[in-house]
Motif scaffolding. Structure first.
Motif, PDB file in Angstrom:
ATOM      1  N   ASN A  81       0.863  -1.180   0.000  1.00 27.43           N
ATOM      2  CA  ASN A  81       0.000   0.000   0.000  1.00 27.43           C
ATOM      3  C   ASN A  81       0.899   1.231   0.000  1.00 27.43           C
ATOM      4  OD1 ASN A  81      -1.781   2.073   0.492  1.00 27.43           O
ATOM      5  ND2 ASN A  81      -2.722   1.153   2.299  1.00 27.43           N
ATOM      6  N   TYR A  82       0.843   1.981  -1.085  1.00 25.03           N
ATOM      7  CA  TYR A  82       1.652   3.189  -1.196  1.00 25.03           C
ATOM      8  C   TYR A  82       0.818   4.453  -0.986  1.00 25.03           C
ATOM      9  CZ  TYR A  82       5.306   0.141  -2.992  1.00 25.03           C
ATOM     10  OH  TYR A  82       6.252  -0.849  -3.127  1.00 25.03           O
ATOM     11  N   GLY A  83      -0.323   4.295  -0.327  1.00 20.80           N
ATOM     12  CA  GLY A  83      -1.164   5.450  -0.049  1.00 20.80           C
ATOM     13  C   GLY A  83      -2.093   5.744  -1.202  1.00 20.80           C
ATOM     14  N   GLY A  84      -3.168   4.986  -1.300  1.00 18.81           N
ATOM     15  CA  GLY A  84      -4.101   5.149  -2.408  1.00 18.81           C
ATOM     16  C   GLY A  84      -3.749   4.304  -3.609  1.00 18.81           C
ATOM     17  N   VAL A  85      -2.534   3.826  -3.683  1.00 18.77           N
ATOM     18  CA  VAL A  85      -2.091   2.954  -4.773  1.00 18.77           C
ATOM     19  C   VAL A  85      -1.663   1.617  -4.182  1.00 18.77           C
ATOM     20  CG1 VAL A  85      -0.417   2.602  -6.617  1.00 18.77           C
ATOM     21  CG2 VAL A  85      -1.332   4.892  -6.177  1.00 18.77           C
ATOM     22  N   ILE A  86      -2.303   0.554  -4.618  1.00 19.03           N
ATOM     23  CA  ILE A  86      -1.939  -0.792  -4.184  1.00 19.03           C
ATOM     24  C   ILE A  86      -1.150  -1.440  -5.316  1.00 19.03           C
ATOM     25  CG2 ILE A  86      -2.769  -3.005  -3.309  1.00 19.03           C
ATOM     26  CD1 ILE A  86      -3.459  -0.525  -1.578  1.00 19.03           C
ATOM     27  N   HIS A  87       0.131  -1.716  -5.042  1.00 26.67           N
ATOM     28  CA  HIS A  87       0.988  -2.294  -6.090  1.00 26.67           C
ATOM     29  C   HIS A  87       2.118  -3.077  -5.435  1.00 26.67           C
ATOM     30  CE1 HIS A  87       2.983  -2.736  -9.944  1.00 26.67           C
ATOM     31  NE2 HIS A  87       4.123  -2.473  -9.302  1.00 26.67           N
ATOM     32  N   PRO A  88       2.425  -4.252  -5.966  1.00 27.01           N
ATOM     33  CA  PRO A  88       1.602  -4.978  -6.943  1.00 27.01           C
ATOM     34  C   PRO A  88       0.343  -5.538  -6.284  1.00 27.01           C
ATOM     35  CG  PRO A  88       3.453  -6.310  -6.242  1.00 27.01           C
ATOM     36  CD  PRO A  88       3.643  -4.979  -5.580  1.00 27.01           C
ATOM     37  N   ASP A  89      -0.456  -6.242  -7.068  1.00 31.54           N
ATOM     38  CA  ASP A  89      -1.687  -6.837  -6.530  1.00 31.54           C
ATOM     39  C   ASP A  89      -1.579  -8.357  -6.559  1.00 31.54           C
ATOM     40  OD1 ASP A  89      -1.784  -7.142  -9.244  1.00 31.54           O
ATOM     41  OD2 ASP A  89      -3.844  -6.425  -9.479  1.00 31.54           O
ATOM     42  N   GLY A  90      -0.533  -8.843  -5.902  1.00 33.80           N
ATOM     43  CA  GLY A  90      -0.263 -10.282  -5.896  1.00 33.80           C
ATOM     44  C   GLY A  90      -1.351 -11.113  -5.267  1.00 33.80           C
ATOM     45  N   ASN A  91      -2.235 -10.486  -4.495  1.00 32.38           N
ATOM     46  CA  ASN A  91      -3.352 -11.237  -3.911  1.00 32.38           C
ATOM     47  C   ASN A  91      -4.294 -11.774  -4.982  1.00 32.38           C
ATOM     48  OD1 ASN A  91      -3.917  -8.353  -4.161  1.00 32.38           O
ATOM     49  ND2 ASN A  91      -5.922  -8.802  -3.273  1.00 32.38           N
ATOM     50  N   GLN A  92      -4.236 -11.213  -6.193  1.00 35.61           N
ATOM     51  CA  GLN A  92      -5.059 -11.741  -7.283  1.00 35.61           C
ATOM     52  C   GLN A  92      -4.546 -13.101  -7.759  1.00 35.61           C
ATOM     53  OE1 GLN A  92      -7.912 -10.031  -8.014  1.00 35.61           O
ATOM     54  NE2 GLN A  92      -7.157  -8.745  -6.320  1.00 35.61           N
ATOM     55  N   HIS A  93      -3.290 -13.408  -7.435  1.00 36.95           N
ATOM     56  CA  HIS A  93      -2.729 -14.718  -7.765  1.00 36.95           C
ATOM     57  C   HIS A  93      -2.836 -15.702  -6.601  1.00 36.95           C
ATOM     58  CE1 HIS A  93      -1.153 -12.942 -11.386  1.00 36.95           C
ATOM     59  NE2 HIS A  93      -0.351 -12.117 -10.731  1.00 36.95           N
ATOM     60  N   GLN A  94      -3.183 -15.208  -5.418  1.00 40.51           N
ATOM     61  CA  GLN A  94      -3.223 -16.081  -4.244  1.00 40.51           C
ATOM     62  C   GLN A  94      -4.544 -16.839  -4.207  1.00 40.51           C
ATOM     63  OE1 GLN A  94      -2.213 -14.082  -0.587  1.00 40.51           O
ATOM     64  NE2 GLN A  94      -2.632 -15.864   0.702  1.00 40.51           N
ATOM     65  N   VAL A  95      -4.473 -18.143  -4.029  1.00 39.36           N
ATOM     66  CA  VAL A  95      -5.691 -18.954  -4.066  1.00 39.36           C
ATOM     67  C   VAL A  95      -6.120 -19.438  -2.687  1.00 39.36           C
ATOM     68  CG1 VAL A  95      -5.353 -19.674  -6.443  1.00 39.36           C
ATOM     69  CG2 VAL A  95      -4.377 -21.057  -4.606  1.00 39.36           C
ATOM     70  N   SER A  96      -5.210 -19.404  -1.690  1.00 42.50           N
ATOM     71  CA  SER A  96      -5.626 -19.827  -0.356  1.00 42.50           C
ATOM     72  C   SER A  96      -4.644 -19.349   0.701  1.00 42.50           C
ATOM     73  CB  SER A  96      -5.756 -21.357  -0.270  1.00 42.50           C
ATOM     74  OG  SER A  96      -4.497 -21.979  -0.323  1.00 42.50           O
ATOM     75  N   PHE A  97      -5.157 -19.211   1.897  1.00 43.64           N
ATOM     76  CA  PHE A  97      -4.349 -19.048   3.108  1.00 43.64           C
ATOM     77  C   PHE A  97      -4.875 -20.052   4.114  1.00 43.64           C
ATOM     78  CE2 PHE A  97      -3.935 -17.749   7.471  1.00 43.64           C
ATOM     79  CZ  PHE A  97      -2.582 -17.458   7.589  1.00 43.64           C
ATOM     80  N   THR A  98      -3.969 -20.802   4.735  1.00 35.41           N
ATOM     81  CA  THR A  98      -4.361 -21.818   5.710  1.00 35.41           C
ATOM     82  C   THR A  98      -3.475 -21.712   6.937  1.00 35.41           C
ATOM     83  OG1 THR A  98      -4.924 -23.299   3.874  1.00 35.41           O
ATOM     84  CG2 THR A  98      -4.809 -24.279   6.068  1.00 35.41           C
TER      85      THR A  98
END
Length: 691
Positions: A81-98
Motif C-alpha cells: 500500500n503506497y497510499g491510495g495505490v496498491i501495487h503490486p496486486d499479488g493477492n489476485q494470484h493467491q488462491v488460499s491461506f491456511t
C-alpha cells in the motif's frame, strides 16, 4: 473447524487485510503480516528479533518481494500500500491461506502453483520461508527482493544516508550490517544468485497505524535481489536470521520445528479448536533476558539473567504480572506444561519487594514499577491452581509459602500506593493520579478509571489470597497460624457482604471510597463468584449473573461497562486519547469469558450452556489473527476485533475453561440471545457457598 481463507476473500483487498498471521520464536520475537503479505502495521515483518544485547526488540526484515518469471513474463506475488495505490496486486494470484502448524499461502500464476510456508525456529531469531512447487509446466525463476527496516519495533524508518550499502554473498549466504550499531542480517538462499543493487523503496503506508492516529509511512532499504531456478516438485528453503546459517538446511529446521509443535498437540482430542488454542498458547511462553532492577525503581541493584515468563500480547506488550498470573493456568496447567509454570512462579517470586510483585517488566530500559494492586493477588490464584494440578509440596510449601506470608504481612501493615487492609479487614488501594487495577488506562495525568478505594474484584482477590494462604499453612502443619488467617478471611467475607451489596439494584458496587459507592455495572463483580473461594451466597450470585448476562455478555466476551451507563462507549477507535478513554468503558474483553463460565458453572449451569458460550466465540479464531484471540472488541455488533491481535489471557482463559469443564464435542448451538434467555429463565440450579 478449518482455519482457511479462499480466493474470494483474498482477492478483496479490504477484506483480506483485516486478517493477519503470527509466528513467534519463544524469545519474544516474531514474524507477522496480513494474510496477503501487505504490511498494515509498523509491527509487521518477517524478522522482528528479541536480542540479548538489545533492550528493545528490533524489526530487521520487513518482507520478501516475490516474483515468478516464466517465458519472459513476470508475476509479482507481493502486495503493498503506497497510499491510495496498491501495487503490486499479488493477492489476485493467491488462491488460499491456511493456518495449521504454520501459516501457508498458495499462489497460482503463469501455470505455476507455489506453496509458501513461513515458520520461526524456537529459541532463535530465525525465520524460515519455504517454497514448494506444486505445479509448473516448465522451469521458472523465482526472484526475491528483501526489504529491510532495521529499527526499534515501536518506531518507523525513513530513507537516510547512514545506511551501509556493503553486503557479502558467498556459499549461498548473504550478510549485511545496515548500521554501525545494529545486528548483522543473514539470508541463506540455496543454489541462489545475488545481484547487488542497494536502494530505498519509499512511502509504504500502514493503514492500522493510520487508524490509530499514529505515524504510518515508512521507507525500506533493499540491498539487492536473489534469484533461484525451480521446477515442479522442487523446494527452496530460505533462512533469514541474526546468526550465520552456513551448514544449516531450512527444510530440516522446518521438520524439527514441526515435530516440536506436533508434540504439543499429539495427546489432545481430535478437536481443531483446542489444537489451535494450544499452539497459540505456546507463542506466549518465552525466555527473556532480565536487565532491570529487582526491587523498587530507586534501587541500583540489578540482575542480568533469563526469566521464564509470559508475553502479555503481540505485538507491543512485554510481560505483565497481572496478565502472566491470570494466563498461567490456561497456558501452562491446561496444557500439561507444569515445569514452565513452576519456573514462572519461581522467577516472579524473586521480584517481590515490600509485599508486591512488579506491574510489568519494560523492554525500553525503564526501571521496574510496582504500580499494581491486583497482579500480586493473582499470584496467589496461580500458586493455588498449580498446587491443585501438581501437589508439588516441596516447591509450594517449601519455596513459595514464605513468599506468600511476606506478601500478606505487608498488605496488613501497608505497602506502596496506599495499599493496606483497613480496620474492617477489606483491602484499600490507591493514590491520586495512579491506576492500580486491571482497568488501568491513563492519558497524561488523567486516570480514566481511577477506582481508588475498596474495589470489588480486589477484595474478592484479597479474600482468596487469605483463604489460599491459610489453606497452605494448614497443609504445612501450621494449624494455629492458619486459624488466625481464616478468621481474618471471614471478617473480609462478612464486611464485604455488608458493604458491597446493592440490594436495590441486585448487584455489587464496583468501588467503595469513604462514603461514596460506585454502582457502575461492570464485570469486576464476577470475581466474587468465579474465584476458587466464593464470597457471596447463591441468591446474590444468581442475581449478579443474570444482570451481567443481560447487559455485559456478548459472543466475543464481556463488556467492561453497561450500555445504560452515560460513560458507555460502543466503538474502540480513533487516536490514542480517544482509544484509551474508552478502553474500559464498554469495550469487550475476551478473557472475561473465563470467569463468566466459572460463575455459570458454580451456579450449576448445564454443560450444554457452558459449551455454547465457547461455541459462540470460536468463530473469532478465523478472523483477526487467524488461530489466535484478540485482546478486545467493539462493544456492539459485529464486535470488530481491536487492540493486540494475540492476547495471552484471552487464549488462556478460553483454553482453561474448555479443559476445566470438558467443553469438547458436539452440542446443539444456541445464539447469544439464546444464552441470555436461558440464564434469565434460571437454568442455574445448584447451590453456591463458601469453599
Amino acid at each position: 473447524m478449518q482455519l482457511k481463507k479462499d480466493k474470494t476473500s483474498l482477492e478483496d483487498f479490504k477484506e483480506a487485510i483485516r486478517h493477519e498471521w503470527l509466528e513467534t520464536n519463544g524469545l519474544g520475537g516474531w514474524a507477522s503480516s496480513s494474510i496477503i503479505g501487505c504490511n498494515t502495521r509498523r509491527y509487521h515483518g518477517l524478522l522482528v528479533a528479541a536480542l540479548p544485547t538489545r533492550i528493545e526488540r528490533m524489526a530487521l526484515v520487513s518482507k520478501l518481494e516475490e516474483t515468478i518469471i516464466i517465458n519472459n513474463e513476470q508475476f509479482e506475488l507481493g502486495v503493498n500500500n503506497y497510499g491510495g495505490v496498491i501495487h503490486p496486486d499479488g493477492n489476485q494470484h493467491q488462491v488460499s491461506f491456511t493456518k495449521g502448524l504454520f501459516p501457508q499461502f498458495v499462489y497460482n500464476a503463469g501455470g505455476v502453483v507455489l506453496e509458501k510456508t513461513i515458520a520461526m525456529v524456537h529459541g532463535e531469531n530465525t525465520t524460515l520461508v519455504i517454497y514448494n512447487v506444486l505445479e509448473a509446466e516448465q522451469p521458472f525463476t523465482l526472484e526475491l527482493l528483501p526489504l529491510l527496516s532495521v529499527r526499534r519495533y515501536h518506531g518507523l524508518i525513513r530513507a537516510n544516508s547512514s545506511v551501509h550499502h556493503e553486503a557479502h554473498f558467498s556459499e549461498d549466504v548473504f550478510r549485511t550490517q545496515v548500521y554501525d550499531d545494529t545486528p548483522g542480517i543473514f539470508i541463506k538462499v540455496p543454489h541462489g544468485k545475488y545481484h547487488h543493487d542497494p536502494h530505498w523503496w519509499f512511502h509504504f503506508n500502514y493503514d492500522k497505524e493510520k487508524e490509530r492516529g499514529l505515524d504510518f509511512v515508512e521507507d525500506l532499504f533493499a540491498p539487492g535481489e536473489f534469484s533461484v531456478s525451480l521446477q515442479k516438485g522442487e523446494s527452496a528453503g530460505i533462512i533469514i536470521s541474526t546468526d550465520d546459517p552456513r551448514g544449516r538446511d531450512a527444510l530440516e529446521l522446518l521438520a524439527k520445528e514441526s515435530l516440536r509443535r506436533q508434540l504439543l498437540i499429539n495427546d489432545l482430542p481430535e478437536d481443531e479448536v483446542v489444537k489451535q488454542l494450544v499452539l497459540a498458547a505456546d507463542q506466549f511462553i518465552v525466555e527473556r533476558k532480565v536487565q532491570a532492577p529487582l526491587a523498587s525503581s530507586d534501587s541500583p541493584k540489578e540482575k542480568n539473567s533469563e526469566r521464564t515468563t509470559v508475553i502479555a500480547g503481540y505485538h507491543w506488550f512485554t510481560d505483565w504480572t497481572r496478565d502472566t498470573m491470570i494466563a498461567l493456568p490456561g497456558l501452562c496447567l491446561s496444557t500439561g506444561r507444569y515445569e514452565d509454570a513452576k519456573k514462572i512462579l519461581s522467577d516472579f517470586a524473586k521480584s517481590v519487594n515490600e509485599g508486591m510483585l512488579p506491574n510489568h517488566f519494560p523492554d525500553n530500559g525503564e526501571p521496574v514499577g510496582y504500580n499494581s494492586v491486583d497482579g500480586t493477588l493473582w499470584y496467589f490464584i496461580a500458586v493455588y491452581k498449580y498446587w491443585a494440578a501438581t501437589a508439588d509440596r516441596k516447591f509450594v510449601l517449601g519455596e513459595l509459602l514464605p513468599v506468600l506470608g511476606e506478601i500478606i504481612e505487608w498488605h496488613f501493615k501497608g505497602t506502596r500506593h496506599g495499599i493496606h487492609a483497613t480496620e474492617d479487614g477489606l483491602l484499600y488501594s490507591g493514590e491520586e493520579g495512579l491506576q492500580l487495577t486491571w482497568m488501568d488506562a491513563k492519558i497524561g495525568d488523567w486516570v480514566v478509571t481511577p477506582r481508588m478505594g475498596k474495589a470489588v474484584e480486589i477484595n474478592a482477590l484479597w479474600y482468596n489470597a487469605l483463604s489460599i494462604y491459610a489453606t497452605l499453612l494448614e497443609l504445612n502443619g501450621n494449624a494455629n497460624e492458619a486459624i488466625g488467617i481464616f478468621e481474618k478471611a471471614e471478617m473480609v467475607r462478612k464486611n464485604f457482604n455488608e458493604q458491597f451489596w446493592d440490594g436495590e439494584k441486585g448487584y455489587l458496587y464496583d468501588v467503595i471510597h469513604d462514603n461514596e459507592k460506585d454502582d457502575s455495572l461492570r464485570p469486576n463483580q464476577l470475581f466474587a463468584v468465579s474465584l476458587p473461594f466464593t464470597l457471596i451466597d447463591r441468591e446474590k450470585a444468581r442475581s449478579i449473573l443474570k444482570i451481567v448476562t443481560a447487559k455485559l455478555y456478548t459472543v466475543a466476551g464481556l463488556r467492561s461497562l453497561s450500555p445504560d451507563d452515560p460513560s458507555y462507549a460502543s466503538c474502540y477507535a480513533g487516536d490514542s486519547h480517544k482509544r484509551d478513554s474508552c478502553y474500559h468503558q464498554g469495550t469487550v474483553w475476551s478473557w472475561l469469558l473465563g470467569p463468566y463460565i466459572d460463575a455459570l458453572a458454580k451456579l450449576g449451569s448445564s454443560r450444554s450452556l457452558l459449551k455454547n458460550v465457547i461455541d459462540n466465540f470460536v468463530y473469532h479464531l478465523n478472523e483477526g489473527c487467524i488461530g489466535n484471540v484478540s485482546e478486545i472488541f467493539d462493544a456492539e455488533l459485529p464486535h470488530h476485533p481491536k487492540g493486540c491481535i494475540a492476547q495471552a489471557w484471552g487464549v488462556a482463559e478460553i483454553l482453561r475453561v474448555i479443559n476445566d469443564y470438558d467443553l469438547i464435542g458436539e452440542e446443539k448451538m444456541i445464539s447469544e440471545t439464546g444464552v441470555k434467555e436461558i440464564v434469565k429463565s434460571d437454568d442455574i440450579t445448584a447451590n453456591i457457598g463458601a469453599q
